[in-house]
Design a protein around this motif. Structure first.
Motif, PDB file in Angstrom:
ATOM      1  N   ILE A  38      47.622  29.370  37.655  1.00 53.53           N
ATOM      2  CA  ILE A  38      48.153  30.277  38.682  1.00 53.53           C
ATOM      3  C   ILE A  38      47.159  31.410  38.921  1.00 53.53           C
ATOM      4  CG2 ILE A  38      49.981  31.936  39.228  1.00 53.53           C
ATOM      5  CD1 ILE A  38      51.889  30.165  37.623  1.00 53.53           C
ATOM      6  N   GLY A  39      46.618  31.932  37.799  1.00 53.79           N
ATOM      7  CA  GLY A  39      45.675  33.044  37.909  1.00 53.79           C
ATOM      8  C   GLY A  39      44.409  32.658  38.647  1.00 53.79           C
ATOM      9  N   MET A  40      43.886  31.451  38.353  1.00 55.56           N
ATOM     10  CA  MET A  40      42.622  31.038  38.966  1.00 55.56           C
ATOM     11  C   MET A  40      42.781  30.754  40.448  1.00 55.56           C
ATOM     12  SD  MET A  40      40.316  28.904  36.287  1.00 55.56           S
ATOM     13  CE  MET A  40      41.189  27.424  36.518  1.00 55.56           C
ATOM     14  N   THR A  41      43.887  30.061  40.781  1.00 53.60           N
ATOM     15  CA  THR A  41      44.069  29.732  42.193  1.00 53.60           C
ATOM     16  C   THR A  41      44.566  30.926  42.982  1.00 53.60           C
ATOM     17  OG1 THR A  41      46.283  28.941  41.677  1.00 53.60           O
ATOM     18  CG2 THR A  41      44.548  27.290  41.740  1.00 53.60           C
ATOM     19  N   GLY A  42      45.235  31.860  42.266  1.00 54.60           N
ATOM     20  CA  GLY A  42      45.744  33.045  42.963  1.00 54.60           C
ATOM     21  C   GLY A  42      46.794  32.703  43.993  1.00 54.60           C
ATOM     22  N   SER A  43      47.495  31.564  43.752  1.00 57.53           N
ATOM     23  CA  SER A  43      48.446  31.109  44.762  1.00 57.53           C
ATOM     24  C   SER A  43      49.721  31.954  44.765  1.00 57.53           C
ATOM     25  CB  SER A  43      48.792  29.638  44.528  1.00 57.53           C
ATOM     26  OG  SER A  43      49.098  29.435  43.167  1.00 57.53           O
ATOM     27  N   ILE A  44      50.251  32.241  43.557  1.00 49.41           N
ATOM     28  CA  ILE A  44      51.500  32.997  43.493  1.00 49.41           C
ATOM     29  C   ILE A  44      51.220  34.383  42.916  1.00 49.41           C
ATOM     30  CG2 ILE A  44      53.915  32.925  42.784  1.00 49.41           C
ATOM     31  CD1 ILE A  44      53.231  29.998  41.795  1.00 49.41           C
ATOM     32  N   LEU A  45      51.494  35.406  43.676  1.00 43.21           N
ATOM     33  CA  LEU A  45      51.419  36.784  43.186  1.00 43.21           C
ATOM     34  C   LEU A  45      50.170  37.038  42.352  1.00 43.21           C
ATOM     35  CD1 LEU A  45      55.121  37.021  42.126  1.00 43.21           C
ATOM     36  CD2 LEU A  45      54.090  38.422  43.884  1.00 43.21           C
ATOM     37  N   SER A  46      49.044  36.899  42.986  1.00 43.56           N
ATOM     38  CA  SER A  46      47.785  36.941  42.239  1.00 43.56           C
ATOM     39  C   SER A  46      47.653  38.228  41.437  1.00 43.56           C
ATOM     40  CB  SER A  46      46.609  36.796  43.205  1.00 43.56           C
ATOM     41  OG  SER A  46      46.717  37.782  44.209  1.00 43.56           O
ATOM     42  N   GLU A  47      48.271  39.333  41.921  1.00 38.72           N
ATOM     43  CA  GLU A  47      48.121  40.585  41.180  1.00 38.72           C
ATOM     44  C   GLU A  47      48.932  40.580  39.889  1.00 38.72           C
ATOM     45  OE1 GLU A  47      51.143  41.511  44.460  1.00 38.72           O
ATOM     46  OE2 GLU A  47      49.409  40.246  44.157  1.00 38.72           O
ATOM     47  N   LEU A  48      50.007  39.736  39.859  1.00 35.83           N
ATOM     48  CA  LEU A  48      50.880  39.720  38.689  1.00 35.83           C
ATOM     49  C   LEU A  48      50.353  38.790  37.600  1.00 35.83           C
ATOM     50  CD1 LEU A  48      53.391  41.316  38.217  1.00 35.83           C
ATOM     51  CD2 LEU A  48      54.748  39.359  38.885  1.00 35.83           C
ATOM     52  N   PHE A  49      49.609  37.771  37.986  1.00 37.71           N
ATOM     53  CA  PHE A  49      49.101  36.813  37.004  1.00 37.71           C
ATOM     54  C   PHE A  49      47.577  36.738  37.025  1.00 37.71           C
ATOM     55  CE2 PHE A  49      53.344  35.250  38.176  1.00 37.71           C
ATOM     56  CZ  PHE A  49      53.929  35.228  36.933  1.00 37.71           C
ATOM     57  N   PRO A  50      46.911  37.694  36.426  1.00 36.59           N
ATOM     58  CA  PRO A  50      45.457  37.565  36.331  1.00 36.59           C
ATOM     59  C   PRO A  50      45.128  36.433  35.368  1.00 36.59           C
ATOM     60  CG  PRO A  50      46.211  39.423  35.035  1.00 36.59           C
ATOM     61  CD  PRO A  50      47.415  38.880  35.742  1.00 36.59           C
ATOM     62  N   PRO A  51      43.974  35.767  35.530  1.00 30.99           N
ATOM     63  CA  PRO A  51      43.644  34.646  34.642  1.00 30.99           C
ATOM     64  C   PRO A  51      43.645  35.087  33.179  1.00 30.99           C
ATOM     65  CG  PRO A  51      42.083  34.786  36.459  1.00 30.99           C
ATOM     66  CD  PRO A  51      42.966  35.985  36.552  1.00 30.99           C
ATOM     67  N   ILE A  52      44.093  34.184  32.303  1.00 30.98           N
ATOM     68  CA  ILE A  52      44.145  34.460  30.863  1.00 30.98           C
ATOM     69  C   ILE A  52      42.769  34.882  30.355  1.00 30.98           C
ATOM     70  CG2 ILE A  52      44.427  33.386  28.597  1.00 30.98           C
ATOM     71  CD1 ILE A  52      47.064  33.530  29.667  1.00 30.98           C
ATOM     72  N   THR A  53      41.739  34.215  30.880  1.00 31.67           N
ATOM     73  CA  THR A  53      40.388  34.498  30.393  1.00 31.67           C
ATOM     74  C   THR A  53      40.046  35.980  30.599  1.00 31.67           C
ATOM     75  OG1 THR A  53      39.734  33.567  32.519  1.00 31.67           O
ATOM     76  CG2 THR A  53      39.323  32.232  30.569  1.00 31.67           C
ATOM     77  N   GLU A  54      40.512  36.543  31.708  1.00 29.26           N
ATOM     78  CA  GLU A  54      40.226  37.959  31.968  1.00 29.26           C
ATOM     79  C   GLU A  54      40.965  38.858  30.989  1.00 29.26           C
ATOM     80  OE1 GLU A  54      40.608  39.852  35.817  1.00 29.26           O
ATOM     81  OE2 GLU A  54      39.687  38.053  36.688  1.00 29.26           O
TER      82      GLU A  54
END
Lengths: 273, 223
Positions: A38-54
């Motif tokens: 979800i974080g990588m694609t930024g499809s759903i609420l990109s601000e709420l789910f930043p990628p785990i790696t970050e």
């Protein structure tokens, strides 16, 4: 290709997934992968789910650079100071209230009822008296820690059977001996549990107060990151706090079980607070 | 207080605090705030009860799932989850919904745990009696399991409600949204000391009243 071998391996994996540990691992993995996707694609609420790696990168940054040290220091001061003050009041008052049936009947309901009131609401009063520095948070932590400590001390005192006291007096034990040989062993387990739960309450109280008004502290930083919309940094900080709290809880449990080999079931009383 | 030992800027006299509380009650202002708080508590409790009973039942019925997730829940519950409230603010904005959803979590966990353990600890003799009477699955559940589990489930419900109460009032104060807690935060912001103490007394009374009612209800259920 050895088909039976593959089948065996697949069977072993499937069997492994049938145990609680297997289900837990799979769930955690699925959760992490889903979040990362979800974080990588930024499809759903990109601000709420930043990628785990970050988030992990940010956590690593906290652990390897001194950026959080002053905030950690402020929060530790508030939490440990609060725990100290809370136990300095909670343990003696708990012993006092628990020592006479009449005291207990009056005080226990009062403490039980007040325990339900969220302690954070006293914060504005502490700000008036102590300012917006660390001491007003220390006071919130102290009052939050006081209730579990006092309640569990009272419960421990109640566990002391009158028969024990009668026997001790019949055998001519001094007051000091009664205190150290009967009361102390009886309440130690409860007081320890109270301290451990009090620590948790102090962490929540102090850090929640920090998110309201503060100049430093881990809770203050949560709101700072939220204000700047640095979500990955905020999640990493939350993770950092959760891990610290879990370690402290686990450490206290280990320490107390070392000091007091006999386990006592006082957890159900603790459920109240 | 009357002797003027403490600066009235810091400490309002009890008379003053009660006076402010009364005037707020009479003007209807406090009544509105209390209603907002009650609505939030009720909504959070409703979510926690419905979801909690369902999840608790599933965790009991499917042992593997129960054994796997109970630990997660307990671990999450013992961490200071309330500090994650900014996440909910991003999702719901500064609204009552954020307070309700986050608070329902604190009610959810005790209800789940108690529901699971209530079904787990139903006296096996009762179940055997039901089986010997050839009860169907539904009737077994309705007439044997549910009544036997009810008291434990209810104490989970009570525990959940106290946690929700705490969380709703605390969050209202911290994020300054909703009812009574918001009023307290607002008054502190304006340095209206009398109102701060009035809010404090009001919040405390509200919490105590709630606990009193729950205890009363529990005694009735146990009878």
């Amino acid at each position: 290709m050895n088909i039976t071998g593959v089948r065996d391996a697949a069977g072993a994996v499937a069997a492994g997934a049938q145990t609680p540990a297997g289900v837990q691992t799979l769930t955690a993995l699925a959760f992490l992968i889903a979040w990362q996707l979800i974080g990588m694609t930024g499809s759903i609420l990109s601000e709420l789910f930043p990628p785990i790696t970050e988030i992990i990168k940010s956590l690593w940054h906290y652990l390897t650079t001194p950026i959080l040290i002053p905030h950690l220091y402020a929060s530790l001061y508030e939490v440990l100071g609060g725990l100290l003050v809370g136990s300095l009041f909670g343990i003696p008052l708990g012993i006092l209230f628990g020592s006479r049936r009449s005291f207990m009947q009056v005080m226990e309901p009062i403490i039980l009822y007040l325990a339900v009131v969220p302690k954070i609401i006293v914060f504005p009063v502490f700000i008036l008296f102590l300012g917006i520095g660390t001491h007003s948070k220390l006071a919130v932590a102290a009052i939050a820690a006081f209730f579990p400590i006092a309640l569990l001390t009272i419960t421990g005192m109640r566990e002391v059977r009158p028969v024990f006291l009668d026997v001790a007096r019949t055998l001519g034990a001094s007051t000091l001996k009664i205190a150290t040989r009967i009361y102390l062993p009886a309440i130690a387990g409860y007081v320890f549990t109270g301290l451990r739960i009090g620590l948790g309450a102090a962490v929540t109280g102090a850090l929640l107060a920090e998110t309201k008004i503060a100049r430093a502290g881990l809770g203050f930083m949560i709101v700072e990151y939220y204000g700047q919309f640095r979500m990955a940094d905020m999640y990493a900080l939350l993770l950092f706090i959760f891990i610290l709290a879990a370690l402290a809880n686990w450490g206290m449990k280990a320490l107390f079980s070392l000091l007091l080999p006999l386990p006592r079931s006082s957890e159900n009383v603790a459920a109240f607070i | 207080m009357r002797l003027g030992w403490i600066d009235p800027f810091f400490l309002a006299s009890p008379v003053q605090a009660i006076g402010v509380l009364w005037s707020q009650l009479v003007s209807g202002n406090a009544l509105y705030l209390i209603l907002v708080t009650l609505y939030e508590i009720a909504a959070a409790l409703l979510i926690a009860t419905v979801v909690g009973l369902l999840v608790g039942f599933v965790l009991w019925r499917y042992q593997l799932i129960g054994a796997s997730y109970e630990l997660f829940l307990a671990a999450l519950f013992s961490s200071p989850v309330i500090l994650a409230y900014p996440v909910f603010l991003v999702f719901f904005g500064r609204t009552s919904a954020a307070v309700i959803v986050l608070s329902s979590f604190f009610g959810l966990v005790p209800i789940i745990m108690n529901t699971k353990s209530a079904f787990q600890h139903v006296n096996p003799i009762l179940v055997q009696v039901g089986a010997s009477m050839n009860l169907s699955r539904q009737r077994m559940f309705r007439h044997i399991l549910l009544p036997a589990a009810a008291p434990t489930i209810f104490s989970g419900f009570r525990l959940g409600l106290t946690y929700i109460l705490k969380s709703v009032l605390g969050l209202e104060y911290v994020i300054q949204v909703g009812g009574v807690g918001m009023w307290l935060s607002d008054a502190a912001f304006r340095f209206e000391v009398g109102e701060v103490y009035a809010g404090l007394v009001g919040t405390t009374l509200l919490s105590i009243l709630f606990l009193f009612m729950i205890n009363h209800a529990e005694m009735k259920v146990r009878k």
